[in-house]
Design a protein around this motif. Structure first.
Motif, mmCIF file in Angstrom:
data_model
loop_
_atom_site.group_PDB
_atom_site.id
_atom_site.type_symbol
_atom_site.label_atom_id
_atom_site.label_comp_id
_atom_site.label_asym_id
_atom_site.label_seq_id
_atom_site.Cartn_x
_atom_site.Cartn_y
_atom_site.Cartn_z
ATOM 1 N N TRP A 51 8.142 -2.756 -5.116
ATOM 2 C CA TRP A 51 6.760 -3.207 -4.927
ATOM 3 C C TRP A 51 5.802 -2.036 -5.180
ATOM 4 O O TRP A 51 6.071 -0.896 -4.768
ATOM 5 C CB TRP A 51 6.549 -3.706 -3.501
ATOM 6 N N PRO A 52 4.665 -2.287 -5.841
ATOM 7 C CA PRO A 52 3.716 -1.198 -6.123
ATOM 8 C C PRO A 52 3.029 -0.725 -4.837
ATOM 9 O O PRO A 52 2.974 -1.439 -3.838
ATOM 10 C CB PRO A 52 2.716 -1.842 -7.076
ATOM 11 N N ALA A 53 2.495 0.479 -4.882
ATOM 12 C CA ALA A 53 1.810 1.048 -3.721
ATOM 13 C C ALA A 53 0.622 0.200 -3.299
ATOM 14 O O ALA A 53 0.255 0.167 -2.117
ATOM 15 C CB ALA A 53 1.364 2.473 -4.023
ATOM 16 N N SER A 54 0.020 -0.530 -4.251
ATOM 17 C CA SER A 54 -1.152 -1.352 -3.935
ATOM 18 C C SER A 54 -0.810 -2.502 -2.990
ATOM 19 O O SER A 54 -1.707 -3.083 -2.375
ATOM 20 C CB SER A 54 -1.757 -1.903 -5.226
ATOM 21 N N ALA A 55 0.485 -2.845 -2.865
ATOM 22 C CA ALA A 55 0.886 -3.941 -1.968
ATOM 23 C C ALA A 55 0.908 -3.506 -0.506
ATOM 24 O O ALA A 55 0.930 -4.351 0.391
ATOM 25 C CB ALA A 55 2.259 -4.469 -2.372
ATOM 26 N N ARG A 56 0.902 -2.208 -0.265
ATOM 27 C CA ARG A 56 0.944 -1.706 1.116
ATOM 28 C C ARG A 56 -0.465 -1.537 1.665
ATOM 29 O O ARG A 56 -1.416 -1.326 0.918
ATOM 30 C CB ARG A 56 1.699 -0.370 1.175
ATOM 31 N N ARG A 57 -0.566 -1.629 3.000
ATOM 32 C CA ARG A 57 -1.859 -1.496 3.672
ATOM 33 C C ARG A 57 -1.767 -0.390 4.729
ATOM 34 O O ARG A 57 -0.699 -0.193 5.333
ATOM 35 C CB ARG A 57 -2.255 -2.816 4.350
ATOM 36 N N PRO A 58 -2.857 0.330 4.978
ATOM 37 C CA PRO A 58 -2.845 1.339 6.050
ATOM 38 C C PRO A 58 -2.479 0.691 7.390
ATOM 39 O O PRO A 58 -2.956 -0.401 7.707
ATOM 40 C CB PRO A 58 -4.278 1.880 6.058
ATOM 41 N N VAL A 59 -1.653 1.355 8.162
ATOM 42 C CA VAL A 59 -1.193 0.801 9.434
ATOM 43 C C VAL A 59 -2.237 1.008 10.525
ATOM 44 O O VAL A 59 -2.736 0.051 11.119
ATOM 45 C CB VAL A 59 0.150 1.439 9.848
ATOM 46 N N ASP A 60 -2.548 2.240 10.804
ATOM 47 C CA ASP A 60 -3.550 2.590 11.813
ATOM 48 C C ASP A 60 -3.939 4.037 11.538
ATOM 49 O O ASP A 60 -3.190 4.964 11.902
ATOM 50 C CB ASP A 60 -2.979 2.444 13.224
ATOM 51 N N PRO A 61 -5.090 4.272 10.897
ATOM 52 C CA PRO A 61 -5.458 5.641 10.500
ATOM 53 C C PRO A 61 -5.516 6.628 11.657
ATOM 54 O O PRO A 61 -5.287 7.825 11.451
ATOM 55 C CB PRO A 61 -6.842 5.451 9.865
ATOM 56 N N GLU A 62 -5.795 6.151 12.867
ATOM 57 C CA GLU A 62 -5.876 7.065 14.005
ATOM 58 C C GLU A 62 -4.484 7.374 14.569
ATOM 59 O O GLU A 62 -4.147 8.526 14.815
ATOM 60 C CB GLU A 62 -6.768 6.470 15.095
ATOM 61 N N ARG A 63 -3.679 6.364 14.793
ATOM 62 C CA ARG A 63 -2.344 6.574 15.357
ATOM 63 C C ARG A 63 -1.349 7.063 14.320
ATOM 64 O O ARG A 63 -0.474 7.885 14.621
ATOM 65 C CB ARG A 63 -1.825 5.276 15.977
ATOM 66 N N PHE A 64 -1.474 6.554 13.063
ATOM 67 C CA PHE A 64 -0.518 6.895 12.017
ATOM 68 C C PHE A 64 -1.257 7.290 10.739
ATOM 69 O O PHE A 64 -1.275 6.540 9.763
ATOM 70 C CB PHE A 64 0.411 5.710 11.732
ATOM 71 N N PRO A 65 -1.877 8.458 10.721
ATOM 72 C CA PRO A 65 -2.599 8.875 9.513
ATOM 73 C C PRO A 65 -1.644 9.027 8.326
ATOM 74 O O PRO A 65 -0.546 9.576 8.460
ATOM 75 C CB PRO A 65 -3.205 10.229 9.912
ATOM 76 N N ALA A 77 20.406 -14.037 7.124
ATOM 77 C CA ALA A 77 19.265 -14.815 7.612
ATOM 78 C C ALA A 77 17.957 -14.249 7.070
ATOM 79 O O ALA A 77 17.876 -13.067 6.735
ATOM 80 C CB ALA A 77 19.235 -14.803 9.143
ATOM 81 N N ASN A 78 16.975 -15.113 6.969
ATOM 82 C CA ASN A 78 15.649 -14.699 6.521
ATOM 83 C C ASN A 78 14.927 -14.045 7.695
ATOM 84 O O ASN A 78 14.652 -14.692 8.703
ATOM 85 C CB ASN A 78 14.860 -15.914 6.015
ATOM 86 N N ARG A 79 14.631 -12.750 7.564
ATOM 87 C CA ARG A 79 14.069 -12.004 8.697
ATOM 88 C C ARG A 79 12.839 -11.230 8.262
ATOM 89 O O ARG A 79 12.623 -10.959 7.070
ATOM 90 C CB ARG A 79 15.111 -11.041 9.273
ATOM 91 N N ARG A 80 12.062 -10.848 9.266
ATOM 92 C CA ARG A 80 10.873 -10.034 9.022
ATOM 93 C C ARG A 80 11.288 -8.588 8.720
ATOM 94 O O ARG A 80 12.062 -7.998 9.459
ATOM 95 C CB ARG A 80 9.956 -10.045 10.244
ATOM 96 N N VAL A 81 10.777 -8.040 7.620
ATOM 97 C CA VAL A 81 11.030 -6.644 7.280
ATOM 98 C C VAL A 81 9.693 -5.951 7.033
ATOM 99 O O VAL A 81 8.726 -6.569 6.572
ATOM 100 C CB VAL A 81 11.950 -6.499 6.044
ATOM 101 N N VAL A 82 9.653 -4.672 7.359
ATOM 102 C CA VAL A 82 8.445 -3.868 7.180
ATOM 103 C C VAL A 82 8.843 -2.635 6.379
ATOM 104 O O VAL A 82 9.646 -1.809 6.834
ATOM 105 C CB VAL A 82 7.836 -3.444 8.536
ATOM 106 N N LEU A 83 8.285 -2.511 5.181
ATOM 107 C CA LEU A 83 8.521 -1.339 4.342
ATOM 108 C C LEU A 83 7.376 -0.362 4.570
ATOM 109 O O LEU A 83 6.217 -0.691 4.310
ATOM 110 C CB LEU A 83 8.586 -1.744 2.866
ATOM 111 N N THR A 84 7.694 0.819 5.060
ATOM 112 C CA THR A 84 6.656 1.812 5.342
ATOM 113 C C THR A 84 6.733 2.958 4.346
ATOM 114 O O THR A 84 7.789 3.253 3.781
ATOM 115 C CB THR A 84 6.804 2.393 6.767
#
Length: 519
Positions: free
Chosen positions: A264-278, A292-299
């Motif tokens: 996935w391109p970098a444009s698909a990702r969103r900032p998480v929390d600029p204060e807690r996780f700069p 099984a179909n599960r929730r995944v988070v790519l950071t």
């Protein structure tokens, strides 16, 4: 001001008088010195110290202040149930020592710290020894150690009903020396979501046939915790777990097993929390994991990306130099090594994480004297590696209602805990170990981690984003200097002052109320 004659010389005192029971009495006095001392002070030239001593103050006082606020000593004494044995006092000393000087002995640490000035009840130097600690704790049973930990957990005041369960197989290595047979110890712990503060735990010996599986250990600890527990696991541990067993979970997956997500391109990702996780961005999506179909988070972490790129560049440079050196040796000198031996050598050089993806080596010739080596760097593969792998982690969870920031916080709790254990334990723990001593040592480590993580959380809430190591390093920079002046006929005079504090140290000084412990 009054004068007192001593050995033919007069020494002066500033006194305050008041009537006590109708009679005049001296209620306070302050030693001023001889007439020469007073004259020198008036001329702004005082006596020069004969010598100075530097004592650890800031970190010792801050940890002790936290222990007093938690009322840890009476809590442990009540849980242990041993009226005439000062178990709480010695556990408090052990926690204070482990947090501030884990690599030294109790007596050595005590002599070099300001603790003797404010730790109450007062202790003689002979009482603060490793041997005395082990004497006091030698008869504690496993159930007493468990009650002690539960009592301290109750004092921590962690109100969040949702806790995290983590397993750290490399908790500590116990040995009598670096050449002796070692005992490898792991630990399973329930910690808070906020701050990774240990609440209950269970240490175990790795490799033993009766080791309780991670999932079973979590069930037992959850009953002790009396609250909801979310399982947190690292890459590789997911293969040992049944994700459909009913326990909520947050864990890591091997990113290379999911190339479609990495693409996935970098444009698909969103900032998480600029204060807690700069510098941290994430893609919140779904994928098939363990059937099984599960929730995944790519950071993606900019800091992790830079660190991995730097480490890879060093590894690649080392491998390239070794291959170039081998190629020159084959070209310049008659080679008598067989082809199979050289292939093994080449494989060893390139078999480093990610290096074999971009660096290829080709050995030509069949006879020893004819063998030649060519190597090639694939820049396109290097670019793909930088784009698809560096800085990325892949998390999976069934906590569909949690924000991405909470999922990441839960997973990182494991690393915060592991990092602190490494600070407190080092690479291995040297001493004369048996099962009981390992259990007591493990409990001291967990209690120390709980106290220091609580302090780190308090600093974080006050706007100071510091790791446990950084927090203790800042506090240890606040030292106490003891100035000793030579005798002028009376007792030698001593003056104690604190070292200069920078802005961060002053904020920590105020946060932990260190003025109450200052000289």
């Amino acid at each position: 001001m009054v004068g007192k004659r001593v050995n033919g010389r007069t020494y002066y005192y500033l006194v305050e008088s008041a009537r006590v029971s109708g009679r005049p009495r001296i209620t306070a006095q302050r030693y001023l010195g001889s007439a020469e001392d007073i004259a020198a002070a008036m001329d702004a030239r005082g006596p020069v110290p004969e010598h100075t001593t530097h004592l650890a103050f800031g970190d010792v006082a801050a940890v002790w202040a936290t222990l007093e606020r938690l009322q840890l000593v009476p809590a442990i004494d009540e849980a242990a149930g041993l009226r005439r044995t000062p178990v709480g006092r010695y556990f408090a000393l052990a926690v204070l020592h482990r947090a501030t000087a884990p690599g030294s002995g109790l007596a050595e640490w005590w002599a070099g710290s300001a603790a003797a000035r404010f730790v109450r009840p007062r202790l003689s130097a002979d009482a603060v020894r490793d041997e005395e600690f082990w004497r006091v704790t030698r008869r504690l049973t496993p159930s007493q150690l468990e009650r002690i930990q539960d009592a301290v957990a109750d004092r921590l005041g962690c109100a969040d009903p949702i806790a995290l369960a983590v397993d750290l197989p490399n908790f500590a290595t116990y040995a009598e020396s670096d050449t002796a047979a070692a005992v490898l110890s792991g630990i399973t712990a329930v910690v808070t979501r906020d701050g990774a503060i240990p609440l209950v735990s269970n240490a175990y010996r790795r490799g033993e046939p009766d080791v309780v599986p991670f999932g079973v250990a979590v069930d037992r600890l959850a009953r002790r915790h009396r609250g909801t527990v979310t399982l947190v696991f690292d890459t590789g541990q997911h293969a040992q777990l049944d994700l459909d067993a009913g326990l909520p979970f947050v864990g890591a997956l091997p990113p290379a097993d999911y190339p479609d997500l990495l693409a996935w391109p970098a444009s698909a990702r969103r900032p998480v929390d600029p204060e807690r996780f700069p510098g941290l961005t994430a893609l919140d999506t779904r994928a098939y994991v363990s059937g099984a179909n599960r929730r995944v988070v790519l950071t993606h972490s900019a800091r992790l990306h830079a660190a991995q790129a730097r480490s890879f560049a060093q590894a690649l440079s080392s491998a390239t130099r070794q291959l170039d050196g081998l190629a020159l040796a084959l070209a310049a000198n008659p080679n008598r090594r067989p082809r199979e031996e050289l292939l093994t050598e080449i494989s060893r050089i390139t078999r480093v994480r990610w290096v074999d993806r971009v660096l290829t080596a080709r050995l030509t010739g069949t006879k020893p004297g004819e063998l030649r080596l060519e190597s090639r760097l694939d820049e396109a593969a290097r670019a793909r590696l930088d784009q698809e792998f560096f800085g990325k982690q892949l998390l999976v969870t069934d906590r569909d209602d949690w924000p991405v920031a909470d999922v990441i916080t839960a997973y990182r709790a494991r690393y915060h805990l592991d990092s602190t254990f490494r600070v407190l334990n080092g690479s291995f723990v040297e001493g004369r170990w048996n099962e009981h001593r390992i259990a007591v040592h493990s409990l001291v480590t967990v209690l120390t981690t709980a106290v220091t993580h609580l302090m780190r959380r308090e600093a974080d809430r006050a706007g100071l984003d510091l790791s446990v190591r950084e927090l203790l390093d800042q506090l240890s920079g606040i030292g106490e200097t003891v100035l000793r002046y030579s005798s002028t006929g009376g007792r030698p005079r001593t003056r104690r002052i604190l070292t200069r504090r920078d802005a961060t140290q002053q904020r920590l000084f105020d946060l932990f109320g260190l003025a109450a412990y200052a000289p």
